[in-house]
Design a protein around this motif. Structure first.
Motif, short mmCIF file in Angstrom:
data_model
loop_
_atom_site.label_atom_id
_atom_site.label_comp_id
_atom_site.label_asym_id
_atom_site.label_seq_id
_atom_site.Cartn_x
_atom_site.Cartn_y
_atom_site.Cartn_z
N SER A 2 0.81 -1.20 0.00
CA SER A 2 0.00 0.00 0.00
C SER A 2 0.85 1.26 0.00
O SER A 2 1.94 1.30 0.56
N VAL A 54 -9.48 -1.93 9.25
CA VAL A 54 -9.59 -2.26 7.83
C VAL A 54 -10.16 -1.08 7.06
O VAL A 54 -9.68 -0.75 5.96
N LYS A 58 -7.00 -0.57 5.29
CA LYS A 58 -7.17 -1.65 4.31
C LYS A 58 -6.44 -2.94 4.66
O LYS A 58 -6.99 -4.02 4.52
N SER A 59 -5.19 -2.85 5.10
CA SER A 59 -4.38 -4.04 5.34
C SER A 59 -3.31 -3.74 6.38
O SER A 59 -3.09 -2.57 6.74
#
Length: 206
Positions: A2, A54, A58-59
């Motif tokens: 990311s 999340v 997101k991760s």
């Protein structure tokens, strides 16, 4: 991996929530390292749900990348604030002082620094973010050293810069890993003593 998040359109409430999550990452990495950092232990430490993590990051990669980016932004703000004096020696002292300020040189923050540095070789984005940030700081110190040497004489400015920064790195390592670590104040005193050895003609001002 990311990319760092764009925070320009995030609400103040969300920014505060993200800041709490980032603070939790600092605590968790200090205890468990990067490999042992999970959404579960970060969410428990931050007092938020894993779903909230999340939503915002997101991760795990996104969470760690944003943590690294904010850590480096905080560091840059600290050393740039110390870079305002027109006197090159004052700026050198300010840059060194920023390295040992409470907001930068805490045991938890140092654990985070060394964890990311350890991962940088295997994670291209971590490496890119670190290299760009550290180069900006290095160039700032080099500019000060060049101006000082051009004005008053002294050792080769590039060697002077490398000597100052290498000694700081060594002191950070002592604070981080020694069984009886030195304090920030002791480390700053040692950094000043080292600078007096490098710049004996300026020792009275250091």
């Amino acid at each position: 991996m990311s990319q760092p998040a764009d925070t320009s359109k995030i609400s103040p409430t969300s920014l505060r929530t993200q800041a709490r999550m980032i603070d939790a990452v600092v605590d968790v990495v200090a205890r468990h390292g990067i490999s042992g950092t999970t959404f579960a232990n970060v969410s428990a430490t931050a007092g938020v749900s894993q779903g909230a993590l999340v939503f915002h990051f997101k991760s795990k990669d996104g969470l760690l990348t944003e943590t690294l980016s904010r850590l480096l932004q905080e560091y840059e703000q600290a050393w740039r604030a110390a870079f305002a004096s027109p006197d090159p020696l004052d700026r050198i002292l300010g840059l060194i002082g920023a390295d040992f300020s409470p907001s930068i040189c805490s045991r938890k923050k140092l654990a985070l620094w060394f964890s990311f540095w350890g991962e940088a070789g295997a994670q291209p984005l971590y490496n890119k973010i670190c290299v760009e940030a550290e180069d900006a700081r290095h160039q700032a110190m080099l500019a000060c050293c060049r101006e000082l040497v051009e004005t008053t004489g002294g050792p080769d400015p590039e060697l002077l810069t490398d000597s100052i920064d290498a000694f700081t790195d060594g002191l950070w390592l002592q604070i981080h890993i020694q069984s009886q670590p030195i304090t920030r104040t002791e480390a700053l005193d040692k950094a000043h003593a080292h600078l007096r050895l490098l710049l004996p003609h300026h020792a009275g001002r250091i």
